[in-house]
Design an enzyme around this catalytic site. Structure first.
Site, mmCIF file in Angstrom:
data_model
loop_
_atom_site.group_PDB
_atom_site.id
_atom_site.type_symbol
_atom_site.label_atom_id
_atom_site.label_comp_id
_atom_site.label_asym_id
_atom_site.label_seq_id
_atom_site.Cartn_x
_atom_site.Cartn_y
_atom_site.Cartn_z
ATOM 1 N N LYS A 48 2.459 11.052 7.294
ATOM 2 C CA LYS A 48 1.615 10.786 8.456
ATOM 3 C C LYS A 48 2.085 11.524 9.717
ATOM 4 O O LYS A 48 1.809 12.710 9.842
ATOM 5 C CB LYS A 48 1.482 9.272 8.654
ATOM 6 N N PHE B 128 0.866 -1.191 0.000
ATOM 7 C CA PHE B 128 0.000 0.000 0.000
ATOM 8 C C PHE B 128 0.895 1.231 0.000
ATOM 9 O O PHE B 128 1.667 1.448 0.931
ATOM 10 C CB PHE B 128 -0.934 0.061 1.215
ATOM 11 N N ASP C 193 9.400 2.972 2.007
ATOM 12 C CA ASP C 193 8.199 3.747 2.338
ATOM 13 C C ASP C 193 7.932 3.568 3.835
ATOM 14 O O ASP C 193 7.381 2.550 4.267
ATOM 15 C CB ASP C 193 7.010 3.262 1.496
HETATM 16 C C1 LIG Z 1 -0.833 6.065 4.314
HETATM 17 C C2 LIG Z 1 0.270 5.561 3.484
HETATM 18 C C3 LIG Z 1 0.595 6.161 2.249
HETATM 19 C C4 LIG Z 1 -0.242 7.274 1.645
HETATM 20 O O1 LIG Z 1 -0.309 8.393 2.447
HETATM 21 P P1 LIG Z 1 -1.481 9.494 2.193
HETATM 22 O O2 LIG Z 1 -1.091 10.627 3.091
HETATM 23 O O3 LIG Z 1 -2.765 8.852 2.571
HETATM 24 O O4 LIG Z 1 -1.429 9.849 0.752
HETATM 25 C C5 LIG Z 1 1.688 5.685 1.565
HETATM 26 N N1 LIG Z 1 2.416 4.669 2.043
HETATM 27 C C6 LIG Z 1 2.145 4.057 3.202
HETATM 28 C C7 LIG Z 1 3.006 2.951 3.690
HETATM 29 C C8 LIG Z 1 1.051 4.476 3.965
HETATM 30 O O5 LIG Z 1 0.742 3.851 5.086
#
Ligand SMILES: *Cc1c(COP(=O)(O)O)cnc(C)c1O
Length: 434
Positions: free
Chosen positions: A263, A149, A234
């Site tokens: 986040k 994700f 990520d």
């Molecule tokens: C939440 C998340 C994203 C996307 O972040 P948004 O601020 O919702 O665009 C990307 N990668 C990971 C691992 C995430 O948990």
């Protein structure tokens, strides 16, 4: 039975009806309408309190309305909030310098949302591939993991394997290849002379807190180094103290070429994301080649600086480790009592529910009735990620409440053997003073 989460109480029902009528239906939220929050707790419009065990997917790691972060935001609101990057401002340099130092890299590209950080990293990796690695024009590929994700843009969902995220949003962006997460041999086979990057979540959050198999990330690092390929981690959900370290990669002794953060970087106040890398990578971007109206704005930078300063003390990482041990121990005791498996790293847990009892969603609905907010991941898994300011007693209560909820669901089964023994739902811990 419970006074909590009464979706038929007038205030709550009105809010739910209005939201349903006028908000796009791209979410199916639990029936709770939050009106206020502090620390690890939220209060709904009817005055019921809930322990937040999701933390806005780890965007609220430091607790709701953390005083230090709010103070930084308020001070900045009184000075300047938005300049655009057409001009300089006095928070940008310090924010980027402080974040780069925290993470151990040279340069920071500030953006807003996580998806934008991922998109930015894809652009940087491709440009690096053409300009530095010498990949022929248009042939750069990026390898990603199954079950990933990384966000919701058209390019990012192009390499998702979640049908809900992907179906009917094509045509899809080419240039990605998927290998199974945790399979280093498959990755080795997939890397070729056109590969510019491997993009991975060190711990797969949305997939249900899936931890890397032993040695996997180290092997990814070796393969990337050997193949002259960028390793992009990520850490948008795993990073910034959630796992008990500043970065989840530290647990596995690996240093990627690019970190993606988001986040929690916004302190639960504003969206702040960043790509962090050394100059030989991020330096490929020249003026005009990438940008964002809001990225790196003064308010975001001031908030981000407060977050970086808080992480600099190590206090939150320590807390996540210590509380995580409590959580892990408590959840392990539920295995065989309605829980089939638990995966924990720091204050972050994926809990697989015995499908006999119901879905993850049903468990979350039951928890809501008892004052605990949690979110299911896929199908039978629920994810627990309370704010790192949660108290040990509150954590113990949350686990006891999960145990009681599972026992209730077991008791409610039409027949057959209960998967959990009956337990009383414990009463909420006392609202922390102040
Ligand atoms: C939440 C998340 C994203 C996307 O972040 P948004 O601020 O919702 O665009 C990307 N990668 C990971 C691992 C995430 O948990």
């Amino acid at each position: 039975m419970s006074l909590l989460a009464d979706a038929s109480s007038p205030g709550v029902a009105d809010h739910l009806r209005l939201t349903d009528a006028h908000t796009a239906h791209n979410y199916a939220p639990l029936p709770v309408v939050i009106a206020a929050a502090e620390g690890a707790w939220v209060t709904d419009v009817a005055g019921n309190r809930y322990l937040d065990c999701l933390s806005a997917y780890s965007a609220v790691n430091f607790g709701h309305r953390n005083e230090r972060i709010l103070a930084a935001a308020r001070a900045q609101l009184d000075r300047v909030t938005l300049t655009s990057r057409a001009f300089g401002h006095d928070q940008l340099g310090p924010f980027c310098a402080e974040l780069a130092e925290l993470v151990g890299k040279q340069l920071v590209l500030p953006m807003n949302t996580g998806a934008e950080a991922v998109e930015s990293a894809i652009k940087v990796a491709r440009k690096w591939g053409y300009q530095v690695k010498g990949v022929p024009d248009g042939l750069a590929t990026i390898i990603v993991a199954g079950g990933n994700f990384h966000g919701r843009t058209t390019t990012i969902i192009s390499f998702s394997d979640d049908p809900d995220a992907r179906a009917d949003f094509g045509p899809y962006t080419p240039g990605f290849r998927t290998v199974p997460y945790g399979d280093a041999a498959a990755l080795a086979d997939a890397i070729d002379e056109h590969t510019v990057a491997v993009l991975l979540e060190p711990v797969q959050g949305e997939a249900g807190v899936i931890l890397p198999p032993p040695g996997y990330l180290g092997r990814v690092r070796e393969l990337c180094t050997r193949g002259n390929v960028l390793f992009i981690a990520d850490e948008i959900q795993s990073g910034l103290a959630r796992t008990g370290r500043t970065l989840a990669c530290e647990h596995y002794g690996v240093v990627p070429d690019m970190y993606l953060l988001g986040k929690a970087l916004g302190g639960g106040v504003v969206p702040v994301s960043a790509v962090v890398a050394d100059a030989d990578v991020l330096g490929v971007l020249q003026p005009g080649q990438h940008g964002s109206t809001f990225g790196g704005n003064p308010l975001a930078c001031a908030v981000g600086r407060a977050v970086v300063a808080m992480l600099g003390t190590g206090e939150y990482q320590h807390r996540a480790r210590r509380l995580g041990e409590h959580l892990h121990r408590g959840l392990d005791a539920l295995v065989g009592r309605g829980v089939t498996a638990v995966r924990c790293l720091g204050l972050w847990a994926g809990v697989d529910i015995d499908p006999i009892l119901g879905t993850g969603r049903e468990v979350c609905e039951r928890l809501l009735e008892h004052g605990v907010l949690a979110k299911d991941a896929h199908g039978a898994t629920i994810r627990l990620a309370p704010p790192l300011v949660v108290e040990p007693d509150e954590l113990r209560w949350a686990v006891a409440t999960l145990h009681a909820a599972l026992a209730e669901m077991s008791r409610d089964l039409p027949q057959g053997k209960p998967a959990a023994s009956p337990v009383q739902v414990p009463s909420q811990p006392v609202w922390p003073a102040g």
